[in-house]
Write a protein that holds these residues in place. Sequence first.
Motif, PDB file in Angstrom:
ATOM      1  N   ASP A 154     -12.699  -5.303   0.887  1.00  0.00           N
ATOM      2  CA  ASP A 154     -12.416  -4.171   1.768  1.00  0.00           C
ATOM      3  C   ASP A 154     -11.446  -4.512   2.889  1.00  0.00           C
ATOM      4  O   ASP A 154     -10.340  -4.009   2.926  1.00  0.00           O
ATOM      5  N   THR A 166     -10.487  -4.800  -3.224  1.00  0.00           N
ATOM      6  CA  THR A 166     -10.146  -3.729  -2.291  1.00  0.00           C
ATOM      7  C   THR A 166     -10.325  -2.378  -2.952  1.00  0.00           C
ATOM      8  O   THR A 166     -10.605  -2.287  -4.141  1.00  0.00           O
ATOM      9  N   THR A 167     -10.142  -1.366  -2.163  1.00  0.00           N
ATOM     10  CA  THR A 167     -10.139  -0.026  -2.721  1.00  0.00           C
ATOM     11  C   THR A 167      -8.756   0.549  -2.457  1.00  0.00           C
ATOM     12  O   THR A 167      -7.984   0.003  -1.669  1.00  0.00           O
ATOM     13  N   ASN A 168      -8.433   1.613  -3.140  1.00  0.00           N
ATOM     14  CA  ASN A 168      -7.090   2.176  -2.991  1.00  0.00           C
ATOM     15  C   ASN A 168      -7.094   3.263  -1.924  1.00  0.00           C
ATOM     16  O   ASN A 168      -6.888   4.443  -2.223  1.00  0.00           O
ATOM     17  N   ASP A 169      -7.317   2.853  -0.690  1.00  0.00           N
ATOM     18  CA  ASP A 169      -7.440   3.813   0.399  1.00  0.00           C
ATOM     19  C   ASP A 169      -6.253   4.751   0.502  1.00  0.00           C
ATOM     20  O   ASP A 169      -6.407   5.958   0.665  1.00  0.00           O
ATOM     21  N   GLN A 293     -16.328   5.708  -1.981  1.00  0.00           N
ATOM     22  CA  GLN A 293     -15.687   4.387  -2.043  1.00  0.00           C
ATOM     23  C   GLN A 293     -16.312   3.442  -3.047  1.00  0.00           C
ATOM     24  O   GLN A 293     -15.838   2.335  -3.227  1.00  0.00           O
ATOM     25  N   HIS A 294     -17.426   3.835  -3.627  1.00  0.00           N
ATOM     26  CA  HIS A 294     -18.106   2.954  -4.574  1.00  0.00           C
ATOM     27  C   HIS A 294     -18.382   1.590  -3.958  1.00  0.00           C
ATOM     28  O   HIS A 294     -18.024   0.545  -4.513  1.00  0.00           O
ATOM     29  N   SER A 295     -19.009   1.647  -2.805  1.00  0.00           N
ATOM     30  CA  SER A 295     -19.258   0.430  -2.041  1.00  0.00           C
ATOM     31  C   SER A 295     -20.116  -0.563  -2.816  1.00  0.00           C
ATOM     32  O   SER A 295     -19.895  -1.771  -2.743  1.00  0.00           O
ATOM     33  N   ILE A 298     -17.908  -2.352  -5.197  1.00  0.00           N
ATOM     34  CA  ILE A 298     -17.022  -3.278  -4.489  1.00  0.00           C
ATOM     35  C   ILE A 298     -17.767  -4.572  -4.178  1.00  0.00           C
ATOM     36  O   ILE A 298     -17.279  -5.674  -4.432  1.00  0.00           O
ATOM     37  N   VAL A 322     -11.023  -1.411  -6.747  1.00  0.00           N
ATOM     38  CA  VAL A 322     -12.025  -0.440  -7.169  1.00  0.00           C
ATOM     39  C   VAL A 322     -11.596   0.922  -6.612  1.00  0.00           C
ATOM     40  O   VAL A 322     -11.553   1.102  -5.397  1.00  0.00           O
ATOM     41  N   SER A 323     -11.247   1.830  -7.475  1.00  0.00           N
ATOM     42  CA  SER A 323     -10.698   3.101  -7.003  1.00  0.00           C
ATOM     43  C   SER A 323     -11.743   3.993  -6.343  1.00  0.00           C
ATOM     44  O   SER A 323     -12.851   4.142  -6.842  1.00  0.00           O
ATOM     45  N   SER A 324     -11.360   4.581  -5.218  1.00  0.00           N
ATOM     46  CA  SER A 324     -12.190   5.604  -4.592  1.00  0.00           C
ATOM     47  C   SER A 324     -11.991   6.898  -5.366  1.00  0.00           C
ATOM     48  O   SER A 324     -10.915   7.143  -5.913  1.00  0.00           O
TER      49      SER A 324
END
Lengths: 332, 332
Positions: A154, A166-169, A293-295, A298, A322-324
Amino acid sequence: MAGSNITLKQLSSILGVSISTISKALNDSHEISDATKKRIVELAKLHNYQPNKIAVGLKSGKTNTIAVVIPSVQNSFFARALYGIESMISDTNFNIIVCLTKESHAKEVETFNMLSNGVVDGFIVAVCEETQNLQNYDHFTNVIDNGKTVVMFDRVIDSVDCGKVTTNDFTALSEATQKLISSGRKEIILLSTIHKLNVGKQRAQGYVKAMEAAGLPAIMLESDDKQAGAVMGAYLKSNVADAVIALDTDASLAALKAVKASGKQIPKDIAVIGYVSERMAHNLTPELTTINQHSYTIGNSAATMMVEALRTKSKEIKQVVVSSTLSVRDSS
Amino acid sequence: MAGSNITLKQLSSILGVSISTISKALNDSHEISDATKKRIVELAKLHNYQPNKIAVGLKSGKTNTIAVVIPSVQNSFFARALYGIESMISDTNFNIIVCLTKESHAKEVETFNMLSNGVVDGFIVAVCEETQNLQNYDHFTNVIDNGKTVVMFDRVIDSVDCGKVTTNDFTALSEATQKLISSGRKEIILLSTIHKLNVGKQRAQGYVKAMEAAGLPAIMLESDDKQAGAVMGAYLKSNVADAVIALDTDASLAALKAVKASGKQIPKDIAVIGYVSERMAHNLTPELTTINQHSYTIGNSAATMMVEALRTKSKEIKQVVVSSTLSVRDSS
DNA sequence: CTGAAAGCGCTTACAG
DNA sequence: CTGAAAGCGCTTACAG
């Protein structure tokens, strides 16, 4: 059974067998006869023998312990990511130590220094705010140089050579904004209490990009988490808005509340999209459309990456995104 | 600086001074001359020497590490209690290891076994649900017999001889209920998703006692956390109610939502009292009247008790009660 | 003031 | 198949 745990030495003197033999028997070595093994294992069980982890660690140089260094656990994202980490790790023979930095650089540095020598094999870390601001990453590179494995999630630092999840914020916000635009919303406000964090900036940029692409003005309201409601309310008093995107839990609740207080209908007059847990989204009125966010995933991915690196001793640097995803509910 | 951390041995061979001298110098022993001390300290700093905690722990039998064993961190009560623990501990020379049991007895037992031998000096624990049901407390008594310090908080076991920090759940609920009664409410519903836990039972009993004392019928709706809203909604369809007390965060949000959905006004038609964090209470509509457990203080007290016990090596058993208080807001 | 030695509890070559 | 010895990195009596 008072005092402290029984040791190999004590077991050895009870049975009149050498310490080496005891150790080998308990580790099920093929060198030891089944008969002696049996005697030893039984005695150990009787005395509830537990190997001293510290001694094993000293000897082997491995502790099978992983540090999880996160800013906080009050934040539902980190709480759930931690849950994902712990779920993965608990299926292995590793343990975790959790340390909270409270966004303090000094605390983070101290934690890395304290644990780097002998206590843990690796660090799963979400970099604290102050470290991001100071851009001082020596504590990370030091432990990496000392052979520890580091996985960031993150809150990651691009320039540090380690595993990253990470996520694709940027994309997630950009898509959510586009979705609002394509459903006819034009006066879309961004409410952020995390504008100082990289994640907050990423999200804001995604929003800005989508607005600009549509030729609409980007309007960003930034405040600390306690003032978010007041800031939003004040804005609505003297401006028009037909949608709000709130970037974390506090901001989301504050946005819902301020919009209701302004007398506007959700989602008819103003659509609201926020960041809250699935559970909470369902329990709000109206049910909140969220960027999920699929925490858990992640955290789980970060833990998996760590355990694999430790097991294979591979120095390969991996990056996972990990895509939100947008979960549309009643508020938009 | 690749490889692993520098050791006393390496420092010793660099300087041509014995390991003992190095060790003493770094521990600022009065036995060593200022001149040698200075040379040694400087070299250590240059090489960023960090004592191997594992080795120190093995030698001293103390690790200055405390285990915090809690069911979960998703729950805002535990998240905040953990914050209280960690805040207290971080001002000391102790460290904490956090372990999540996920309400599993097996996990809790394993954690105690894993950490009891050499890894930690004591355990701060909120006993998991399954352990309470099974009433199997051997893992606690074992580590206590082995000389470890144990402090339980919130979820405590009366029969285990250790420090305890609790809240007055019974009284708090009883008082909250009385307050509703004295303001004229009669059909007061209890909504619980934690009826299987001791805390949940305590709270329910406090409610029941107050209702009975007033000659009113106690009505308890029990469900799992996902069904709470549906259960509450169904009840309101075919029954009258003029107040709801919800026993945790999920139940509180569910109660608010179900009451709104029923078309009743809060607090005019139905008063709502719940358990959510202060921050969240402010961000809800209407602002929620809550029973405030002072989770931070509870955690802090538990940590203080632990550190004192460890420092003074006192075997004295202490009990502390942190009172819950009612924070009246707009929903009642 | 400095150093050699023992020991914390374990594991693992090496001998027998 | 069993055991004596060395060693992980440190601390601390004890000698000098």
